[in-house]
Design a protein around this motif. Structure first.
Motif, PDB file in Angstrom:
ATOM      1  N   PHE A 101       0.849  -1.191   0.000  1.00  0.00           N
ATOM      2  CA  PHE A 101       0.000   0.000   0.000  1.00  0.00           C
ATOM      3  C   PHE A 101       0.882   1.238   0.000  1.00  0.00           C
ATOM      4  O   PHE A 101       0.899   2.002   0.969  1.00  0.00           O
ATOM      5  CB  PHE A 101      -0.949  -0.020   1.211  1.00  0.00           C
ATOM      6  CG  PHE A 101      -1.921  -1.151   1.159  1.00  0.00           C
ATOM      7  CD1 PHE A 101      -3.136  -1.000   0.527  1.00  0.00           C
ATOM      8  CD2 PHE A 101      -1.597  -2.386   1.707  1.00  0.00           C
ATOM      9  CE1 PHE A 101      -4.032  -2.054   0.453  1.00  0.00           C
ATOM     10  CE2 PHE A 101      -2.482  -3.447   1.649  1.00  0.00           C
ATOM     11  CZ  PHE A 101      -3.704  -3.284   1.015  1.00  0.00           C
ATOM     12  N   ALA A 151       2.328   4.729  -0.164  1.00  0.00           N
ATOM     13  CA  ALA A 151       1.685   6.023   0.030  1.00  0.00           C
ATOM     14  C   ALA A 151       2.572   7.173  -0.407  1.00  0.00           C
ATOM     15  O   ALA A 151       2.123   8.303  -0.486  1.00  0.00           O
ATOM     16  CB  ALA A 151       1.310   6.195   1.493  1.00  0.00           C
ATOM     17  N   THR A 167       6.070   6.935  -5.171  1.00  0.00           N
ATOM     18  CA  THR A 167       5.100   5.856  -5.103  1.00  0.00           C
ATOM     19  C   THR A 167       5.320   4.831  -6.202  1.00  0.00           C
ATOM     20  O   THR A 167       5.180   3.639  -5.980  1.00  0.00           O
ATOM     21  CB  THR A 167       3.667   6.437  -5.193  1.00  0.00           C
ATOM     22  OG1 THR A 167       3.504   7.383  -4.149  1.00  0.00           O
ATOM     23  CG2 THR A 167       2.634   5.351  -5.046  1.00  0.00           C
ATOM     24  N   GLU A 224       5.572   0.890  -5.779  1.00  0.00           N
ATOM     25  CA  GLU A 224       4.695  -0.036  -6.495  1.00  0.00           C
ATOM     26  C   GLU A 224       5.505  -1.078  -7.243  1.00  0.00           C
ATOM     27  O   GLU A 224       5.161  -2.256  -7.230  1.00  0.00           O
ATOM     28  CB  GLU A 224       3.799   0.721  -7.485  1.00  0.00           C
ATOM     29  CG  GLU A 224       2.663   1.453  -6.844  1.00  0.00           C
ATOM     30  CD  GLU A 224       1.842   2.238  -7.868  1.00  0.00           C
ATOM     31  OE1 GLU A 224       2.166   2.209  -9.075  1.00  0.00           O
ATOM     32  OE2 GLU A 224       0.875   2.878  -7.441  1.00  0.00           O
ATOM     33  N   GLU A 272     -11.210  -3.306  -4.457  1.00  0.00           N
ATOM     34  CA  GLU A 272     -10.156  -2.837  -3.553  1.00  0.00           C
ATOM     35  C   GLU A 272      -9.604  -1.534  -4.122  1.00  0.00           C
ATOM     36  O   GLU A 272      -9.053  -1.500  -5.213  1.00  0.00           O
ATOM     37  CB  GLU A 272      -9.042  -3.875  -3.431  1.00  0.00           C
ATOM     38  CG  GLU A 272      -9.468  -5.165  -2.777  1.00  0.00           C
ATOM     39  CD  GLU A 272      -9.732  -5.037  -1.290  1.00  0.00           C
ATOM     40  OE1 GLU A 272      -9.481  -3.965  -0.718  1.00  0.00           O
ATOM     41  OE2 GLU A 272     -10.190  -6.029  -0.696  1.00  0.00           O
ATOM     42  N   ALA A 273      -9.778  -0.462  -3.400  1.00  0.00           N
ATOM     43  CA  ALA A 273      -9.440   0.866  -3.909  1.00  0.00           C
ATOM     44  C   ALA A 273      -7.960   1.222  -3.745  1.00  0.00           C
ATOM     45  O   ALA A 273      -7.470   2.105  -4.434  1.00  0.00           O
ATOM     46  CB  ALA A 273     -10.290   1.918  -3.211  1.00  0.00           C
ATOM     47  N   TYR A 274      -7.274   0.547  -2.848  1.00  0.00           N
ATOM     48  CA  TYR A 274      -5.902   0.936  -2.549  1.00  0.00           C
ATOM     49  C   TYR A 274      -4.950  -0.243  -2.656  1.00  0.00           C
ATOM     50  O   TYR A 274      -5.331  -1.383  -2.461  1.00  0.00           O
ATOM     51  CB  TYR A 274      -5.817   1.530  -1.132  1.00  0.00           C
ATOM     52  CG  TYR A 274      -6.734   2.697  -0.939  1.00  0.00           C
ATOM     53  CD1 TYR A 274      -6.428   3.931  -1.492  1.00  0.00           C
ATOM     54  CD2 TYR A 274      -7.919   2.558  -0.241  1.00  0.00           C
ATOM     55  CE1 TYR A 274      -7.283   5.007  -1.334  1.00  0.00           C
ATOM     56  CE2 TYR A 274      -8.777   3.628  -0.072  1.00  0.00           C
ATOM     57  CZ  TYR A 274      -8.451   4.850  -0.631  1.00  0.00           C
ATOM     58  OH  TYR A 274      -9.297   5.915  -0.468  1.00  0.00           O
ATOM     59  N   GLY A 275      -3.708   0.064  -2.966  1.00  0.00           N
ATOM     60  CA  GLY A 275      -2.648  -0.924  -2.912  1.00  0.00           C
ATOM     61  C   GLY A 275      -2.414  -1.689  -4.199  1.00  0.00           C
ATOM     62  O   GLY A 275      -3.107  -1.520  -5.196  1.00  0.00           O
ATOM     63  N   SER A 333      -1.559  -1.881  -9.882  1.00  0.00           N
ATOM     64  CA  SER A 333      -1.759  -0.748  -8.976  1.00  0.00           C
ATOM     65  C   SER A 333      -3.220  -0.317  -9.000  1.00  0.00           C
ATOM     66  O   SER A 333      -4.021  -0.801  -9.800  1.00  0.00           O
ATOM     67  CB  SER A 333      -0.882   0.429  -9.411  1.00  0.00           C
ATOM     68  OG  SER A 333      -1.337   0.934 -10.653  1.00  0.00           O
ATOM     69  N   GLU A 334      -3.532   0.632  -8.141  1.00  0.00           N
ATOM     70  CA  GLU A 334      -4.890   1.178  -8.059  1.00  0.00           C
ATOM     71  C   GLU A 334      -5.356   1.715  -9.407  1.00  0.00           C
ATOM     72  O   GLU A 334      -6.462   1.410  -9.864  1.00  0.00           O
ATOM     73  CB  GLU A 334      -4.928   2.302  -7.028  1.00  0.00           C
ATOM     74  CG  GLU A 334      -4.487   1.881  -5.659  1.00  0.00           C
ATOM     75  CD  GLU A 334      -4.012   3.040  -4.791  1.00  0.00           C
ATOM     76  OE1 GLU A 334      -4.186   4.219  -5.178  1.00  0.00           O
ATOM     77  OE2 GLU A 334      -3.471   2.755  -3.718  1.00  0.00           O
ATOM     78  N   SER A 335      -4.510   2.524 -10.043  1.00  0.00           N
ATOM     79  CA  SER A 335      -4.905   3.146 -11.315  1.00  0.00           C
ATOM     80  C   SER A 335      -5.022   2.111 -12.432  1.00  0.00           C
ATOM     81  O   SER A 335      -5.898   2.222 -13.294  1.00  0.00           O
ATOM     82  CB  SER A 335      -3.921   4.249 -11.700  1.00  0.00           C
ATOM     83  OG  SER A 335      -2.619   3.723 -11.825  1.00  0.00           O
TER      84      SER A 335
END
Length: 118
Positions: free
Chosen positions: A33, A35, A42, A46, A71-74, A80-82
């Motif tokens: 995760f 940050a 980041t 990642e 899952e919105a994060y991590g 990855s999130e994006s």
């Protein structure tokens, strides 16, 4: 006679879960995760997290979980999130294109049937 607890006692074996075979099992959760607060970009964080995913036997199950439960994060399943958000957007767009194509085909068939019946 007392009612049994609705919670399973700790002495019972836990059923198998895909995460039991994950390469990241036992690693620091914060690793997955990123940050960007540690001073390291980041993207670099990642990439490091993804090195675990690249050799993981349950990578597909992990990704499926992340997409199913949004899952919105991590980093999950090596994405990855994006990257996962882009996958979901593309899936929604493809579903919409498919729906429109099917609707167009159904209307064309109905029009052809109406012409043939007349």
């Amino acid at each position: 006679m007392p009612r049994p607890s609705r919670y399973a006692p700790d002495s019972l074996p836990r059923p198998y879960h895909w995460s039991d075979d994950a390469v990241c099992q036992g690693e620091e959760t914060a690793l997955f995760f990123p940050a960007g607060k540690s001073g390291v970009p980041t993207v670099t964080d990642e990439q490091y997290a993804k090195t675990f995913c690249s050799r993981c036997p349950v990578r597909v199950d992990c990704l499926r979980h992340a997409l199913t439960f949004r899952e919105a994060y991590g980093v999950w399943g090596g994405f990855s999130e994006s990257e996962r958000a882009a996958m979901l957007r593309e899936a929604r767009l493809e579903a919409e294109r498919r729906r429109r194509r099917e609707l167009k085909e159904r209307r064309a068939k109905e029009a052809a049937d109406a012409t043939a019946a007349a």
